[in-house]
Design a protein around this motif. Structure first.
Motif, PDB file in Angstrom:
ATOM      1  N   THR A   1      22.263  42.890  32.208  1.00 33.01           N
ATOM      2  CA  THR A   1      21.001  43.644  32.297  1.00 33.01           C
ATOM      3  C   THR A   1      21.208  45.106  31.943  1.00 33.01           C
ATOM      4  O   THR A   1      20.250  45.800  31.602  1.00 33.01           O
ATOM      5  N   LEU A   2      22.446  45.597  32.024  1.00 32.02           N
ATOM      6  CA  LEU A   2      22.693  47.021  31.769  1.00 32.02           C
ATOM      7  C   LEU A   2      22.863  47.327  30.281  1.00 32.02           C
ATOM      8  O   LEU A   2      22.520  48.405  29.823  1.00 32.02           O
TER       9      LEU A   2
ATOM     10  N   ASP B   1      24.816  38.197  36.184  1.00 35.15           N
ATOM     11  CA  ASP B   1      24.621  39.488  35.527  1.00 35.15           C
ATOM     12  C   ASP B   1      25.993  40.148  35.349  1.00 35.15           C
ATOM     13  O   ASP B   1      26.686  40.423  36.328  1.00 35.15           O
ATOM     14  N   ASN B   2      26.390  40.379  34.086  1.00 29.65           N
ATOM     15  CA  ASN B   2      27.701  40.992  33.763  1.00 29.65           C
ATOM     16  C   ASN B   2      27.599  42.514  33.935  1.00 29.65           C
ATOM     17  O   ASN B   2      27.412  43.240  32.974  1.00 29.65           O
ATOM     18  N   THR B   3      27.678  43.001  35.171  1.00 26.00           N
ATOM     19  CA  THR B   3      27.412  44.427  35.374  1.00 26.00           C
ATOM     20  C   THR B   3      28.656  45.295  35.425  1.00 26.00           C
ATOM     21  O   THR B   3      28.549  46.514  35.413  1.00 26.00           O
ATOM     22  N   ALA B   4      29.843  44.668  35.517  1.00 25.79           N
ATOM     23  CA  ALA B   4      31.018  45.523  35.740  1.00 25.79           C
ATOM     24  C   ALA B   4      32.224  45.056  34.940  1.00 25.79           C
ATOM     25  O   ALA B   4      32.171  45.039  33.710  1.00 25.79           O
ATOM     26  N   ASP B   5      33.298  44.634  35.621  1.00 26.97           N
ATOM     27  CA  ASP B   5      34.572  44.434  34.924  1.00 26.97           C
ATOM     28  C   ASP B   5      34.842  43.007  34.454  1.00 26.97           C
ATOM     29  O   ASP B   5      35.788  42.783  33.720  1.00 26.97           O
ATOM     30  N   MET B   6      34.047  42.041  34.912  1.00 22.65           N
ATOM     31  CA  MET B   6      34.300  40.665  34.513  1.00 22.65           C
ATOM     32  C   MET B   6      33.337  40.272  33.386  1.00 22.65           C
ATOM     33  O   MET B   6      32.275  40.857  33.225  1.00 22.65           O
TER      34      MET B   6
END
Lengths: 97, 203
Positions: free
Chosen positions: B109-110, B160-165
């Protein structure tokens, strides 16, 4: 040391600091359950400004019921959304009934 | 990571957009300072362009036909892919398994985070505000637009792929494929089935 473990009920802080944030607006203030601890990672809020991102922050995959996130959610009640949240955005919450 | 093109696309007024100008300035500086070379840059672009969903399909077909590999893949996606010779670069992979009871779909989403080492560059629609804002809020309606109609008793899980994975869907193995070998199975695994907007094809 990670503060939370899989199965813990957590809530996302409802905060709006300036800067580069990886906590989407739609999930702030919502309650969910830790699905797993993913490890420790450099803090992107610091990395974005050319700093080292240390200390490393525990990162969690947190599962939210869609009906918690969107009160008017039209799909089935068991539907979920998983979001990765850094520990400093989480606080303990009571288990959902 | 940005989507590089040999001829940078033009901004709305025909000139370069702010970020295109910034990207060119930074890459020129890195090359001027000798931290990077033009050849290395072109090589990275070529390597990124060469990645395709075939790699992901190979992983899925192996997981369908080898229970031990599947268990390793679900436990640690990065290590399992590296164990079969796939270069994962800095990617930390989580594989989510779809079944008759659970359907998974991925989004960022980012921005446009995507398991590029396994699927190549994301399709244009994956990066649109429309997909990103709607699949997280009304996933069933979006899936229907992709021709994927799910009964109410199938749980839909959005990731939601929001960070490190980075996430990849292990689609459910279609019925009627019991006697197929890995090569034939891989042909049933579409890019969209690994994003989760579609299902694997039936033979």
């Amino acid at each position: 040391m990670a503060r939370f473990a899989a199965g813990d009920a957590v809530a996302v802080r409802r905060a709006h600091p300036p800067g580069h944030l990886r906590t989407p607006y739609y999930i702030r203030g919502k309650a969910g359950v830790v699905e797993r601890l993913l490890g420790e990672f450099a803090n992107p809020e610091e990395l974005a400004f050319g700093r080292d991102g240390l200390p490393l922050r525990p990162l969690y995959r947190v599962r939210f019921a869609q009906r918690e996130v969107w009160p008017d959610y039209a799909g089935a009640g068991a539907d979920t959304v998983d979001v990765e949240i850094y520990e400093h955005w989480l606080e303990p919450a009571r288990k959902a009934g | 990571m940005t989507d590089h093109n040999h001829a940078p696309p033009r901004g709305p007024n025909g000139g370069l957009s702010h970020y295109q100008t910034m990207e060119l300035a930074v890459s020129e500086l890195l090359i001027e300072k000798g931290l990077f070379s033009e050849q290395k840059l072109q090589g990275e672009i070529a390597a990124m362009d060469a990645r395709s969903p075939e790699t992901g399909a190979r992983v899925v077909a192996l997981a369908w036909s080898d229970a031990a590999f599947k268990a390793r893949l679900l436990d640690d996606g990065t290590a399992a892919c590296e164990s079969i010779g796939i270069d994962m670069g800095p990617t930390r992979l989580v594989v989510v398994e779809s079944s008759a009871a659970i359907h998974n779909v991925i989004v960022c989403t980012l921005c446009s985070c995507y398991p590029r080492m396994l699927l190549g560059l994301p399709p244009d629609w994956y990066k649109t505000a429309n997909y990103r804002s709607r699949v997280v809020r009304e996933p069933r309606a979006v899936l229907r637009e992709f021709g994927t109609e799910l009964p109410d008793d199938v749980v839909v899980r959005v990731h939601d792929n929001t960070a490190d994975m980075r996430y990849m869907v292990l689609p459910a193995r279609p019925k009627g494929t019991e006697s197929m070998d890995r090569e034939a199975l891989a042909k049933l695994v579409t890019r969209d089935s690994m994003i989760g907007v579609g299902l694997a094809m039936t033979p």
